[in-house]
Each structure stands twice: as C-alpha cells, then as structure tokens.
Design a protein around this motif. Structure first.
Motif, PDB file in Angstrom:
ATOM      1  N   ASP A 156      63.894 -32.861   2.895  1.00  0.00           N
ATOM      2  CA  ASP A 156      65.148 -33.133   2.212  1.00  0.00           C
ATOM      3  C   ASP A 156      64.847 -34.060   1.032  1.00  0.00           C
ATOM      4  O   ASP A 156      63.700 -34.443   0.814  1.00  0.00           O
ATOM      5  CB  ASP A 156      66.212 -33.681   3.173  1.00  0.00           C
TER       6      ASP A 156
ATOM      7  N   ALA B 206      65.581 -37.223   0.305  1.00  0.00           N
ATOM      8  CA  ALA B 206      65.078 -38.564   0.588  1.00  0.00           C
ATOM      9  C   ALA B 206      63.601 -38.494   0.993  1.00  0.00           C
ATOM     10  O   ALA B 206      62.798 -39.367   0.656  1.00  0.00           O
ATOM     11  CB  ALA B 206      65.901 -39.222   1.692  1.00  0.00           C
ATOM     12  N   GLN B 207      63.222 -37.440   1.694  1.00  0.00           N
ATOM     13  CA  GLN B 207      61.810 -37.284   2.086  1.00  0.00           C
ATOM     14  C   GLN B 207      60.938 -36.957   0.877  1.00  0.00           C
ATOM     15  O   GLN B 207      59.834 -37.467   0.756  1.00  0.00           O
ATOM     16  CB  GLN B 207      61.674 -36.161   3.119  1.00  0.00           C
TER      17      GLN B 207
ATOM     18  N   SER C 197      60.232 -43.123   5.831  1.00  0.00           N
ATOM     19  CA  SER C 197      61.220 -42.243   5.187  1.00  0.00           C
ATOM     20  C   SER C 197      60.714 -40.815   5.123  1.00  0.00           C
ATOM     21  O   SER C 197      61.455 -39.871   5.351  1.00  0.00           O
ATOM     22  CB  SER C 197      61.527 -42.721   3.767  1.00  0.00           C
TER      23      SER C 197
ATOM     24  N   GLY D 123      61.158 -38.844   8.071  1.00  0.00           N
ATOM     25  CA  GLY D 123      62.533 -38.432   8.327  1.00  0.00           C
ATOM     26  C   GLY D 123      63.410 -39.466   9.014  1.00  0.00           C
ATOM     27  O   GLY D 123      64.545 -39.161   9.370  1.00  0.00           O
TER      28      GLY D 123
ATOM     29  N   SER E 105      66.482 -40.159   6.855  1.00  0.00           N
ATOM     30  CA  SER E 105      67.353 -38.975   6.830  1.00  0.00           C
ATOM     31  C   SER E 105      68.076 -38.790   8.156  1.00  0.00           C
ATOM     32  O   SER E 105      69.252 -38.441   8.192  1.00  0.00           O
ATOM     33  CB  SER E 105      66.532 -37.724   6.521  1.00  0.00           C
TER      34      SER E 105
ATOM     35  N   HIS F  19      71.967 -38.543   8.647  1.00  0.00           N
ATOM     36  CA  HIS F  19      72.583 -37.390   9.298  1.00  0.00           C
ATOM     37  C   HIS F  19      73.498 -37.792  10.430  1.00  0.00           C
ATOM     38  O   HIS F  19      74.563 -37.222  10.615  1.00  0.00           O
ATOM     39  CB  HIS F  19      71.508 -36.462   9.885  1.00  0.00           C
TER      40      HIS F  19
ATOM     41  N   HIS G  64      70.015 -44.406  -3.470  1.00  0.00           N
ATOM     42  CA  HIS G  64      70.434 -44.398  -2.064  1.00  0.00           C
ATOM     43  C   HIS G  64      71.422 -45.527  -1.791  1.00  0.00           C
ATOM     44  O   HIS G  64      72.409 -45.349  -1.079  1.00  0.00           O
ATOM     45  CB  HIS G  64      69.231 -44.569  -1.130  1.00  0.00           C
TER      46      HIS G  64
ATOM     47  N   THR H  59      70.472 -37.170   1.159  1.00  0.00           N
ATOM     48  CA  THR H  59      69.515 -36.172   1.622  1.00  0.00           C
ATOM     49  C   THR H  59      69.509 -34.932   0.734  1.00  0.00           C
ATOM     50  O   THR H  59      68.684 -34.045   0.928  1.00  0.00           O
ATOM     51  CB  THR H  59      69.831 -35.760   3.070  1.00  0.00           C
TER      52      THR H  59
END
Ligand code: GDP
Ligand code: ZN
Length: 449
Positions: free
Chosen positions: A122, A124-125, A147, A150, A153, A157, A388, A429
């Motif tokens: 995603d 952010a990754q 990060s 995950g 994220s 989520h 972010h 994300t």
C-alpha cells in the motif's frame, strides 16, 4: 493485476564501482529479454549463472540472473534481475542491451509505483521503502521497516474498520427517522466515537515519533562570538555521530549542520554565518538559512555564564521570529562556578553546561528530546511523513465535529463527518489518493527503486 504494456529497466545499485551491480527489468518483456541476453529464461526464483550477451551476440559479462514470474515479484509483474560486476561501464552496456531489446528506462520510483498499482504494497509501505533506504540512523531504519512490514497500515486499517461499523450504525438510525433520536442518544454512539478518537490519537503519537525520526527538529544556534557555540555543537554531536555538513540534494551549505540525538536528527542553523555578504552563492545560502529559521522549532541561545544575558543577546533574539521558543544554554560553568543543571529563565528554559568538558551535555540532550516530545525511539514508532500526520489530524477534526453534531442530534451530519474521517484515514494507505499526489510521492524516490 493491471497489465502494463511497457517494460521498464534501471540500474538498481548506486552509481560508482562495487563488487556487484544490478540491472532490474520489470514488465511483460522480461522473459523475452532474458531469452535474448541469456539464451534462456532462468527458472523462476532460482539463481542462474550465465554469460550476458550484447545485441550483437558478444559476451558483455557473466553473472547471476534471477527471474520472478508475475505475480510473485516485487512489482507484481515479470521481473528479471541481472547481477553483473559492479562497474559503471559494464552496467551501462547491460542497460543499453535490455533497452535495445524493448525495455525503456524507468522513472524514479517506478518499480515501487507498479508494486503499489498491483497491490503488492500500500502507499504507506511504498513510502517506507524509500524511507528505509534514506534513513539516517538505526532508529529511523527500524521504524521504516516496521512501516514497510505493514504495522502502520494495519493500525490505520483497524481504525477504518471501526469507523465503518459506526457509520453503518448511525446510517441505519437515520433510516428510521422516528427512532433516530433514541438510537443516537443511547450513549453507545458517543462512547464508540470517543474510543475511536482515542485510538486515532495513539496512532498519531506513534506517527509523530516517526516523523521526528525522519525529519528531526531544527534549532537556531545563536549567541555572541566566543560564547562557545562551536564547542557546544561538537559536544552535542558526541563521538558516535560525526557532524554532517552536507544537506542532501543541495550544495554544501556552510550555515547548516546536522547532528543526531539518539536517532533524532537535529538540524542546526548557525547564525554566526548570517552576516551580510556580497558573494552571490553566500547570499543564496543566507536567504535559505533565514527561510529555515522561519520554520525552526527552537532557538538555542548560548551565553557565557559569567556574563549572562545582556543587550547583545537581546539584540540577537530581536532578529529572530516572534514566538520561537528559546532555550538559554549557560555555558562555561567551570569559569562561573555555578553547577550544571536545569531551570527556567524569563526568556524560557535554561540549561547550564560546560561545553569544554561535556558536563551537563546529557541534560541538554534530554531537554531537547523532551521539548520535542521525542521519547527514546520506542518500539511503537512508525516512519511517518507530514502527509500521514496531516491525514490523521484531519480525521481527528472530523471526529470532533461528529461528536458536536451528535450532541445536536443531527444524525445525517454525524454520518457525513464519519465518512470524511474515514476518507482521510484511507489517504494514508492510498485507497483514496489522487493521481497527482501519487505522482509527487513516487517522483521523490530514487531510480531503480
Ligand atoms: P563560538 O565563537 O561561540 O563558536 O565559541 P567557541 O566554541 O569557538 O569557543 C570560544 C572559546 O571558548 C574557545 O577558546 C573555547 O575553547 C572556549 N570554551 C568553550 N566552551 C567552554 C567551556 O565550557 N569552558 C571553558 N573554560 N571554555 C570554553
Ligand atoms: Zn476533511
């Protein structure tokens, strides 16, 4: 999977000479290119040791080839990696060869962008990949890795899922207008709302730590000549972190230095360099230093503890932006006879040190970490970017609005604020991000990543 028609290639290792250099190819032509360069497509995910051939059939080098069949690759496409000897000439010839067979040169970050578009990472990754590569300290690297794996994220989520559940509840209340007020007033909604807001706050705190690790704080170092500014900077830098005078991406900037305090980058702008100058390059440096001062987090005013604050110091402070917090560093306590320690002064905080022996420097370091809200790079920190934090901040605001609307019993408006909060969280994300922003994010990556 999104089928991209073009195949991209880049040298993935840094410029210069090294033991090994890697040319990376991604796209539907990867296996055709393998046939041409190697005479065969290597078995998927197995190292294959082969001669690499130029378009005219002559051998350029020999090395290891790796083939990853889609979707089991970093980008989600067919990927070929050619590990050659790490010399610029060899790698250029190899890159020209794969381009001659139909690949085109990759733009910065294009491999990561494809990984994102193909749902391998995603947003952010993907950003964490770049942050890991660029991390300036071990702490920063560790939080970038968290990060990338995950963690950030997953937390986002789970916030989104809780918001969705609450939205469904509120929206179902709206559908039964007669009972709406009761539904909403039952208390559950406001308790859930508060719990979600708290959870967003926790993620925000961890993200703020990460942002400090990535970007650090900027301090303006001020004080009259001989107060001990250079000595203080050296003492603060300590042994393990050398003073870095180079700012990435720009020419050497004599007015700025960077040191590192337990992983937190500290950008220091030395006002001693801010004199008038006729030199064009120096003028540009001075202009940029003033622009940085406008955004600085704090002033470190170094004074000779025997003299204290006098007209000269006040004149210096007058030139700095209003409202910039001040830490007065009373230096040379060995000469004034006072003890090292901390206190407060009419101007702000005061820390007494001896830069010559290093006494009190540890106090100053922990003072700086404390005023910035930097805790020892805890396990909880995520590598976070301004983007972010802005998204988390916006989500928090919408949750606050939702709470006020709820008090007014305005169900429709509560639902709308929840929807907006969810949308801001999803920006992190990348589920909800404009192409424009994506372009800007990946542009800043290095080529071959
Ligand atoms: P700057 O002009 O503000 O950068 O000051 P410097 O760091 O160059 O220091 C000026 C002089 O003060 C040098 O001779 C230093 O060795 C001396 N100095 C700096 N800190 C201390 C201290 O804590 N104690 C003593 N005794 N001398 C110091
Ligand atoms: Zn908004």
């Amino acid at each position: 999977m999104i089928a991209s028609t073009d195949t991209i290639a880049a040298i993935a290792t840094p410029p210069g000479r090294g033991g090994v250099g890697i040319v990376r190819v991604s796209g539907s032509l990867a296996s055709v290119i393998a046939e041409r360069v190697l005479g065969r497509t290597p078995p998927a995910r197995r190292a294959d040791y082969l001669p690499f051939r130029a378009p005219d059939g002559s051998v350029l080098d020999q090395g290891i080839a790796l083939f990853f069949q889609n979707p089991h690759s970093f980008t989600g496409e067919d990927v070929l990696e050619l590990q050659a000897h790490g010399g610029p000439v060899v790698l250029d010839m190899l890159l020209e060869t794969v381009v001659a067979h139909g690949a085109r040169l990759a733009r910065p970050g294009e491999f990561s962008q494809r990984a994102f578009l193909n749902d391998k990472l995603d947003l952010a990754q993907a950003e964490a990949v770049a942050d890991l590569i660029e991390s300036g300290s071990r702490e920063a690297a560790r939080s970038a890795l968290r990060s990338l794996q995950g963690e950030f994220s997953r937390r986002v989520h789970s916030l989104v899922e809780r918001l969705i559940a609450l939205r469904m509840y509120v929206e179902s209340a709206i559908d039964f207008p007669d009972e709406e007020i009761d539904f909403l007033a039952e208390g559950d909604v406001s308790a859930h709302l508060r719990a979600i807001a708290d959870a967003v706050g926790e993620v925000q705190a961890a993200a703020r730590q990460g942002r400090l690790l990535r970007e650090g704080m900027t301090v303006v170092l001020a004080g009259r000549p001989n107060a001990g500014k250079s000595s203080l900077l050296n003492a603060l830098a300590g042994q393990e972190s050398a003073i870095v005078t180079e700012i990435p991406g720009t020419t050497r900037d004599i007015l700025r230095e960077q040191i590192d305090i337990d992983g937190m980058p500290l950008h220091v702008i030395d006002t001693a360099g801010l004199r008038d100058s006729a030199d064009r390059i120096e003028q540009e440096g001075i202009r940029r230093a003033w622009a940085a001062i406008e955004k600085a987090d704090r002033v470190l005013l170094v004074v000779d503890d025997r003299l204290g604050i006098e007209a000269e110091e006040r004149a210096i402070l007058d030139k700095l932006p209003d409202g910039l917090p001040v830490t007065v560093v009373c230096n040379k306590v060995d000469l004034s006879g006072r003890d090292v320690g901390e206190g407060s002064d009419a101007l702000g905080a005061e820390v007494r040190v001896c830069a010559r022996t290093g006494e009190g420097i540890e106090l100053l370091r922990s003072h700086l970490k404390r005023v910035m809200g930097y805790e020892q790079a805890g396990e909880g920190a995520f590598m976070a970017r301004r983007r972010h934090l802005e998204a988390l901040g916006a989500a928090t605001e919408h949750l606050q609005h939702a709470a006020s609307r709820l008090e007014e019993g305005a169900g429709e408006l509560v639902a709308e604020e929840l929807r907006l909060a969810q949308q801001h969280l999803s920006e992190i994300t990348g589920e909800f991000t404009s192409d424009d922003l994506l372009g800007r994010i990946f542009e800043s990556f290095c080529i071959g990543k």
